[in-house]
Design a protein around this motif. Structure first.
Motif, PDB file in Angstrom:
ATOM      1  N   ASP A  65      -8.538  -2.203  -7.014  1.00  0.00           N
ATOM      2  CA  ASP A  65      -8.263  -2.429  -5.596  1.00  0.00           C
ATOM      3  C   ASP A  65      -9.500  -2.841  -4.809  1.00  0.00           C
ATOM      4  OD1 ASP A  65      -6.479  -2.148  -3.169  1.00  0.00           O
ATOM      5  OD2 ASP A  65      -8.007  -0.666  -2.674  1.00  0.00           O
TER       6      ASP A  65
ATOM      7  N   GLN B  18       0.786  -1.228   0.000  1.00  0.00           N
ATOM      8  CA  GLN B  18       0.000   0.000   0.000  1.00  0.00           C
ATOM      9  C   GLN B  18       0.822   1.283   0.000  1.00  0.00           C
ATOM     10  OE1 GLN B  18      -3.298   0.394  -0.507  1.00  0.00           O
ATOM     11  NE2 GLN B  18      -3.142  -1.785  -0.975  1.00  0.00           N
TER      12      GLN B  18
ATOM     13  N   TRP C  64      -4.436  -0.169 -11.240  1.00  0.00           N
ATOM     14  CA  TRP C  64      -4.280  -0.790  -9.918  1.00  0.00           C
ATOM     15  C   TRP C  64      -5.334  -0.259  -8.961  1.00  0.00           C
ATOM     16  CZ3 TRP C  64      -0.521  -4.080  -7.557  1.00  0.00           C
ATOM     17  CH2 TRP C  64      -0.552  -4.094  -6.170  1.00  0.00           C
ATOM     18  N   LEU C  65      -5.506   1.067  -8.918  1.00  0.00           N
ATOM     19  CA  LEU C  65      -6.469   1.669  -8.002  1.00  0.00           C
ATOM     20  C   LEU C  65      -7.899   1.257  -8.344  1.00  0.00           C
ATOM     21  CD1 LEU C  65      -4.949   5.252  -7.670  1.00  0.00           C
ATOM     22  CD2 LEU C  65      -4.801   3.367  -6.042  1.00  0.00           C
TER      23      LEU C  65
ATOM     24  N   ARG D 151      -0.626   4.858  -2.044  1.00  0.00           N
ATOM     25  CA  ARG D 151      -1.434   5.798  -1.269  1.00  0.00           C
ATOM     26  C   ARG D 151      -1.273   7.208  -1.836  1.00  0.00           C
ATOM     27  NH1 ARG D 151       2.307   5.170   4.132  1.00  0.00           N
ATOM     28  NH2 ARG D 151       4.086   6.434   3.421  1.00  0.00           N
TER      29      ARG D 151
ATOM     30  N   THR E 143     -10.465  -6.456  -4.087  1.00  0.00           N
ATOM     31  CA  THR E 143      -9.642  -7.271  -3.179  1.00  0.00           C
ATOM     32  C   THR E 143     -10.108  -7.178  -1.726  1.00  0.00           C
ATOM     33  OG1 THR E 143      -8.038  -5.517  -2.658  1.00  0.00           O
ATOM     34  CG2 THR E 143      -7.669  -6.779  -4.678  1.00  0.00           C
TER      35      THR E 143
ATOM     36  N   ARG F 258      -9.332   2.204   3.619  1.00  0.00           N
ATOM     37  CA  ARG F 258      -9.277   3.072   2.455  1.00  0.00           C
ATOM     38  C   ARG F 258     -10.111   4.302   2.795  1.00  0.00           C
ATOM     39  NH1 ARG F 258      -6.758  -1.026   1.839  1.00  0.00           N
ATOM     40  NH2 ARG F 258      -6.484  -2.279  -0.051  1.00  0.00           N
TER      41      ARG F 258
END
Length: 344
Positions: free
Chosen positions: A234, A131, A230-231, A135, A237, A329
Motif C-alpha cells: 500500500d 479502503q 495488499w497492506l 482498514r 501507492t 494512514r
C-alpha cells in the motif's frame, strides 16, 4: 486588514513532458476559471471531465496497446499537481479513474481487459471503493461466490464521482484475501448511496455506498491478493496522492508571487520523488502540512478579502483542511500530528 495579493509574477513551469504541459494548459484555461463556481454550486461540469478525456488524460496510466499514454510515475505526479492547482474537485474525481486503469491493465482477466480501451479513452469512467475492506477491525465489506456471481455485502463510506462514473472498483474481503470486483455504478434494490456533506470538494459527488446481497458476474473479478500482501504494497501507492497537496501549494505560490514557499514546494516535491515506501508516509504528511501552511499564507496575503465566502483564499483554505485527512494512514496521521504540534 491588508489588500489583495500581488499578481503572479512567475509561472512555476518546470518544463517536463507533453502531458504535463497539456495539464497545465487545461488547468489554466478550463479548470481554474470555473473553480469558484464549481465550489459554490457543488456541481462538477461534465465538460471538465470531457476535456480531460479529449486530451487523453483518462488513459494517462494505461498501456499504449490499449490507447493509453503509458506515463511513468513522475509524469503522472506532475500532471496531478498541475490539475489540482487548477481545480481540486475535478482532479479528485479523475484521479480515482487512474487507479482502476492501472489495476485492470496489470491484473484484469480477459473479460475485464476487454474494457481497457474504453477506460483509456474515457468512454467508460471509473471510481474506487478500496479502503473500507482493508482498514483495521472487522471488514466493512465482504464478498462470497454464489453460482456464477460474486455477492457483495457491506458499506463503503467514501466513493467519489457518483453520477460521473460508470463502474466502481470495489475491494471486499473473502477470508484473509482482498478481492477486487468491478461493479456497475447503478442504484437499485441491492445498491444504494447516501450523499456526504464535506468541508470542500463537494462537487466531487462523494457518497456512502451500501451493498446488500449485491450480485456481480464472476467475470468482473479483477484481482485477488492476500490481505498481508495488499497492506505491504500500500505505501508504494502514496506518491501520486501527494501531488494533490503539492498542487494546492503550487496554486498558493502562483497567487502569492515569489516567496520562500517556492523553495519549500520544490524541496517537498523532491522528497516525495525520492522517498522509499517506508519513507513515503512521512513525506506525504509533509506535503499535506505544506499545503495547509501555504493556504494560511494565501489567506494572510489576501487580507480581508479572504474571509469572503467564495474567495480563492477561502476555498483553498478549506481544501487544505480536506487534504489533511484525505487518503490518510496511521503513519501519515502520526507524522502530521507531530508536524502540527499535537503529538505527545
Amino acid at each position: 486588514m491588508g489588500g489583495p495579493p500581488p499578481p503572479p509574477q512567475h509561472s512555476h513551469a518546470r518544463g517536463g513532458t507533453r502531458e504535463e504541459a497539456v495539464a497545465r494548459e487545461l488547468a489554466a484555461d478550463v479548470l481554474a476559471p470555473a473553480a469558484g463556481a464549481v465550489d459554490a454550486t457543488g456541481v462538477l461540469p461534465s465538460g471538465h471531465l470531457d476535456a480531460l478525456a479529449a486530451a487523453g488524460l483518462y488513459g494517462l496510466t494505461g498501456p499504449r496497446s490499449s490507447g493509453g499514454l503509458g506515463a511513468d510515475v513522475a509524469t503522472v505526479a506532475a500532471v496531478v499537481e498541475e490539475l489540482a492547482a487548477g481545480d481540486l474537485a475535478t482532479t479528485f474525481v479523475w484521479l480515482q479513474h487512474l487507479g482502476v486503469v492501472v489495476r485492470v491493465a496489470a491484473h484484469g482477466p480477459p473479460p475485464v481487459r476487454a474494457r481497457l480501451a474504453d477506460l483509456c479513452a474515457g468512454r467508460l469512467r471509473a471510481g474506487i471503493a478500496l479502503q473500507a475492506a482493508v482498514r483495521p477491525g472487522p471488514p466493512a465489506i465482504r464478498v462470497r461466490p454464489d453460482g456464477g456471481d460474486l455477492v457483495l455485502d457491506g458499506a463503503v463510506p467514501w466513493v467519489t464521482g457518483w453520477g460521473a462514473v460508470d463502474v466502481v472498483l470495489v475491494a471486499a474481503r473473502h477470508g484473509d484475501d482482498v478481492v477486487l470486483v468491478l461493479a456497475d455504478a447503478v442504484e437499485g434494490p441491492t445498491l444504494a448511496v447516501g450523499s456526504q456533506r464535506m468541508v470542500a470538494v463537494q462537487a466531487s459527488a462523494t457518497v456512502e455506498l451500501r451493498l446488500a446481497g449485491h450480485r456481480v458476474p464472476a467475470d468482473r473479478l479483477v484481482h485477488r491478493a492476500p490481505l498481508a500482501g495488499w497492506l505491504a504494497a500500500d505505501a508504494a501507492t502514496l506518491r501520486v496522492n501527494g501531488s494533490l497537496a503539492l498542487g494546492l501549494a503550487l496554486r498558493c505560490t502562483r497567487l502569492i508571487g515569489p516567496s520562500p514557499l517556492d523553495g519549500d514546494l520544490a524541496a517537498v516535491r523532491a522528497r516525495l520523488d525520492a522517498a522509499t515506501p517506508e519513507e513515503l508516509p512521512d513525506a506525504r504528511a509533509e506535503a499535506a502540512a505544506l499545503a495547509h501552511r501555504a493556504a494560511g499564507a494565501l489567506v494572510a496575503a489576501t487580507g480581508s478579502g479572504a474571509v469572503r465566502a467564495g474567495s480563492d483564499a477561502e476555498r483553498t483554505a478549506r481544501e487544505a483542511v480536506f487534504l489533511l485527512v484525505f487518503g490518510s494512514r496511521p503513519a501519515i496521521r502520526a507524522s502530521l500530528l507531530s508536524r502540527l504540534g499535537a503529538a505527545d
